[in-house]
Design a protein around this motif. Structure first.
Motif, PDB file in Angstrom:
ATOM      1  N   GLU A   6     -31.393  -4.621  12.613  1.00 10.50           N
ATOM      2  CA  GLU A   6     -31.924  -5.928  13.043  1.00 10.50           C
ATOM      3  C   GLU A   6     -33.368  -6.072  12.592  1.00 10.50           C
ATOM      4  O   GLU A   6     -33.779  -7.126  12.094  1.00 10.50           O
ATOM      5  CB  GLU A   6     -31.828  -6.057  14.566  1.00 10.50           C
ATOM      6  CG  GLU A   6     -30.388  -6.264  15.080  1.00 10.50           C
ATOM      7  CD  GLU A   6     -29.608  -4.967  15.264  1.00 10.50           C
ATOM      8  OE1 GLU A   6     -30.120  -3.863  14.942  1.00 10.50           O
ATOM      9  OE2 GLU A   6     -28.447  -5.065  15.715  1.00 10.50           O
ATOM     10  N   ARG A   7     -34.158  -5.025  12.744  1.00  9.72           N
ATOM     11  CA  ARG A   7     -35.576  -5.113  12.347  1.00  9.72           C
ATOM     12  C   ARG A   7     -35.703  -5.176  10.820  1.00  9.72           C
ATOM     13  O   ARG A   7     -36.721  -5.591  10.290  1.00  9.72           O
ATOM     14  CB  ARG A   7     -36.354  -3.927  12.928  1.00  9.72           C
ATOM     15  CG  ARG A   7     -36.600  -4.108  14.442  1.00  9.72           C
ATOM     16  CD  ARG A   7     -36.905  -2.810  15.151  1.00  9.72           C
ATOM     17  NE  ARG A   7     -38.078  -2.142  14.633  1.00  9.72           N
ATOM     18  CZ  ARG A   7     -38.380  -0.877  14.965  1.00  9.72           C
ATOM     19  NH1 ARG A   7     -37.579  -0.187  15.768  1.00  9.72           N
ATOM     20  NH2 ARG A   7     -39.450  -0.302  14.502  1.00  9.72           N
ATOM     21  N   GLY A   8     -34.623  -4.776  10.105  1.00 12.22           N
ATOM     22  CA  GLY A   8     -34.635  -4.894   8.645  1.00 12.22           C
ATOM     23  C   GLY A   8     -34.112  -6.240   8.178  1.00 12.22           C
ATOM     24  O   GLY A   8     -34.023  -6.495   6.981  1.00 12.22           O
ATOM     25  N   GLY A   9     -33.725  -7.118   9.145  1.00 18.20           N
ATOM     26  CA  GLY A   9     -33.315  -8.478   8.788  1.00 18.20           C
ATOM     27  C   GLY A   9     -31.848  -8.783   8.961  1.00 18.20           C
ATOM     28  O   GLY A   9     -31.401  -9.916   8.743  1.00 18.20           O
ATOM     29  N   SER A  10     -31.017  -7.796   9.365  1.00 18.45           N
ATOM     30  CA  SER A  10     -29.580  -8.063   9.543  1.00 18.45           C
ATOM     31  C   SER A  10     -29.331  -8.799  10.854  1.00 18.45           C
ATOM     32  O   SER A  10     -30.038  -8.622  11.839  1.00 18.45           O
ATOM     33  CB  SER A  10     -28.785  -6.751   9.526  1.00 18.45           C
ATOM     34  OG  SER A  10     -28.746  -6.217   8.203  1.00 18.45           O
ATOM     35  N   ARG A  11     -28.281  -9.635  10.862  1.00 20.18           N
ATOM     36  CA  ARG A  11     -27.874 -10.362  12.066  1.00 20.18           C
ATOM     37  C   ARG A  11     -26.428  -9.974  12.387  1.00 20.18           C
ATOM     38  O   ARG A  11     -25.705  -9.489  11.515  1.00 20.18           O
ATOM     39  CB  ARG A  11     -27.946 -11.889  11.802  1.00 20.18           C
ATOM     40  CG  ARG A  11     -29.340 -12.377  11.413  1.00 20.18           C
ATOM     41  CD  ARG A  11     -30.235 -12.547  12.637  1.00 20.18           C
ATOM     42  NE  ARG A  11     -31.633 -12.772  12.297  1.00 20.18           N
ATOM     43  CZ  ARG A  11     -32.524 -11.763  12.098  1.00 20.18           C
ATOM     44  NH1 ARG A  11     -32.111 -10.502  12.133  1.00 20.18           N
ATOM     45  NH2 ARG A  11     -33.780 -12.007  11.815  1.00 20.18           N
ATOM     46  N   ASP A  12     -26.037 -10.239  13.618  1.00 17.21           N
ATOM     47  CA  ASP A  12     -24.632 -10.036  14.011  1.00 17.21           C
ATOM     48  C   ASP A  12     -24.126  -8.634  13.685  1.00 17.21           C
ATOM     49  O   ASP A  12     -23.012  -8.462  13.214  1.00 17.21           O
ATOM     50  CB  ASP A  12     -23.709 -11.059  13.312  1.00 17.21           C
ATOM     51  CG  ASP A  12     -24.191 -12.486  13.565  1.00 17.21           C
ATOM     52  OD1 ASP A  12     -24.129 -13.294  12.612  1.00 17.21           O
ATOM     53  OD2 ASP A  12     -24.687 -12.744  14.691  1.00 17.21           O
ATOM     54  N   VAL A  13     -24.965  -7.634  13.890  1.00 20.03           N
ATOM     55  CA  VAL A  13     -24.551  -6.250  13.626  1.00 20.03           C
ATOM     56  C   VAL A  13     -23.601  -5.805  14.733  1.00 20.03           C
ATOM     57  O   VAL A  13     -23.867  -6.044  15.918  1.00 20.03           O
ATOM     58  CB  VAL A  13     -25.782  -5.325  13.583  1.00 20.03           C
ATOM     59  CG1 VAL A  13     -25.381  -3.883  13.282  1.00 20.03           C
ATOM     60  CG2 VAL A  13     -26.789  -5.824  12.533  1.00 20.03           C
ATOM     61  N   ILE A  14     -22.503  -5.171  14.376  1.00 24.55           N
ATOM     62  CA  ILE A  14     -21.575  -4.660  15.396  1.00 24.55           C
ATOM     63  C   ILE A  14     -21.976  -3.224  15.730  1.00 24.55           C
ATOM     64  O   ILE A  14     -21.836  -2.328  14.887  1.00 24.55           O
ATOM     65  CB  ILE A  14     -20.111  -4.702  14.899  1.00 24.55           C
ATOM     66  CG1 ILE A  14     -19.672  -6.151  14.636  1.00 24.55           C
ATOM     67  CG2 ILE A  14     -19.183  -4.038  15.921  1.00 24.55           C
ATOM     68  CD1 ILE A  14     -18.248  -6.297  14.126  1.00 24.55           C
ATOM     69  N   HIS A  15     -22.535  -3.040  16.922  1.00 26.24           N
ATOM     70  CA  HIS A  15     -22.954  -1.688  17.368  1.00 26.24           C
ATOM     71  C   HIS A  15     -21.790  -1.042  18.120  1.00 26.24           C
ATOM     72  O   HIS A  15     -21.709  -1.109  19.349  1.00 26.24           O
ATOM     73  CB  HIS A  15     -24.179  -1.808  18.288  1.00 26.24           C
ATOM     74  CG  HIS A  15     -25.472  -2.041  17.559  1.00 26.24           C
ATOM     75  ND1 HIS A  15     -26.314  -1.018  17.183  1.00 26.24           N
ATOM     76  CD2 HIS A  15     -26.054  -3.183  17.126  1.00 26.24           C
ATOM     77  CE1 HIS A  15     -27.376  -1.522  16.558  1.00 26.24           C
ATOM     78  NE2 HIS A  15     -27.246  -2.826  16.502  1.00 26.24           N
ATOM     79  N   MET A  16     -20.905  -0.379  17.381  1.00 29.72           N
ATOM     80  CA  MET A  16     -19.668   0.141  18.014  1.00 29.72           C
ATOM     81  C   MET A  16     -19.961   1.294  18.983  1.00 29.72           C
ATOM     82  O   MET A  16     -19.151   1.584  19.858  1.00 29.72           O
ATOM     83  CB  MET A  16     -18.656   0.571  16.958  1.00 29.72           C
ATOM     84  CG  MET A  16     -19.089   1.730  16.096  1.00 29.72           C
ATOM     85  SD  MET A  16     -17.823   2.202  14.876  1.00 29.72           S
ATOM     86  CE  MET A  16     -16.590   2.934  15.959  1.00 29.72           C
ATOM     87  N   HIS A  17     -21.129   1.936  18.844  1.00 30.25           N
ATOM     88  CA  HIS A  17     -21.482   3.011  19.798  1.00 30.25           C
ATOM     89  C   HIS A  17     -22.576   2.569  20.753  1.00 30.25           C
ATOM     90  O   HIS A  17     -23.222   3.393  21.393  1.00 30.25           O
ATOM     91  CB  HIS A  17     -21.927   4.271  19.038  1.00 30.25           C
ATOM     92  CG  HIS A  17     -20.779   4.954  18.351  1.00 30.25           C
ATOM     93  ND1 HIS A  17     -20.966   5.972  17.437  1.00 30.25           N
ATOM     94  CD2 HIS A  17     -19.442   4.773  18.424  1.00 30.25           C
ATOM     95  CE1 HIS A  17     -19.788   6.388  16.996  1.00 30.25           C
ATOM     96  NE2 HIS A  17     -18.840   5.670  17.578  1.00 30.25           N
ATOM     97  N   GLY A  18     -22.787   1.247  20.852  1.00 27.25           N
ATOM     98  CA  GLY A  18     -23.791   0.730  21.788  1.00 27.25           C
ATOM     99  C   GLY A  18     -25.175   0.739  21.164  1.00 27.25           C
ATOM    100  O   GLY A  18     -25.327   0.902  19.951  1.00 27.25           O
TER     101      GLY A  18
END
Ligand code: APR
Length: 236
Positions: A99-111
């Motif tokens: 997210e801090r690198g600019g990605s959105r809607d990242v799926i954090h499968m391990h929380g």
């Protein structure tokens, strides 16, 4: 790849954040060589000693705050921007460097470290820097606060969304993961069965590198931007 704009599913592991200074788990000196995962990454360990588990995640949360995204995180954000709606980014990591690198809607499968979870009512809120076993849940006030991290033996998050994306993928890319932990370790086989090409980007071939059509070896901060630039160049 179907059409000019491929549907890409990307799975990242601790290796994508290694050059940002966050430890991996199974490399030399990795977290699981310093801590017993049964004590700090299982529900049973949390029940036995919640203070120890909070201390473990408080230290990782502080480590994460002091880290910065690297060229790999930034390249993956560029890829998603160049292929709107075509890239599904799944991470096993609990840091927020994507997210801090600019990605959105990242799926954090391990929380994720920056969220707290109430073990009693399921309420989630932004995690304070330091968490303790006595913190009351802001919603139900039960002293059942835990890190919003998926421990061994627990079901990873958003598996339905992940499998839907794997079934539609033209390309599956695993970045910086040893392929040791299921269900993530099985994604490459799911993608192949669905007809996707498969690519591994890793400092060294993971244990399951034979399952990939192609493996590129090198640090993520080098091989990920190189690969992303190639994909974007093919689009223009
Ligand atoms: N660039 C690219 N890859 C790297 C780099 C780097 N600079 N440094 C290390 N790697 C690779 C290693 O070669 C290895 O394949 O990153 C991988 C790290 O493997 P693990 O430590 O097992 O981490 P990961 O695969 O993310 O673990 C998966 O296991 O313990 C659980 O929940 C935890 O999410 C974690 C899961």
């Amino acid at each position: 790849m179907a059409g000019a704009t491929p549907r890409i599913v990307i799975l990242t592991g601790a290796g994508v954040s290694a050059e940002s200074g966050l430890g991996t788990f199974r490399d030399v000196g990795g977290l699981w060589t310093q801590y017993d995962l049964n004590e700090v990454a299982t529900p049973e360990g949390f029940a036995r000693n919640p203070a120890l588990v909070h201390d473990f995640y408080n230290a990782r949360r502080a480590n994460c705050r002091g880290a910065a995204p690297n060229a790999a995180h930034e390249a993956l954000a560029r890829l998603s921007a160049a292929l709107p709606g075509q890239v599904t980014l799944v991470t096993q990591n609990v840091d927020d460097l994507h997210e801090r690198g600019g990605s959105r809607d990242v799926i954090h499968m391990h929380g994720r470290l920056d969220t707290a979870l109430c073990g009693s009512c399921g309420h989630r809120w932004p995690a304070p820097e330091m968490m303790t076993p006595d913190d009351p849940c802001p919603a139900c006030h039960a002293p059942e606060t835990r890190p919003d991290v998926v421990w061994f033996g627990e079901m990873p998050y958003r598996m339905d969304a992940i499998y839907r994306a794997l079934l539609r993928a033209d390309l599956f890319v695993a970045i910086g993961t040893s392929g040791n932990v299921y269900p993530a370790a099985g994604f490459v086989a799911e993608a192949r069965e669905a007809g996707a090409r498969t690519l591994e980007l890793n400092l060294e071939p993971c244990d399951r590198h034979g399952a990939f059509d192609e493996t590129r070896q090198g640090p993520a901060s080098v091989v990920v931007p190189e690969w992303v630039d190639e994909v974007i160049a093919r689009l223009t």
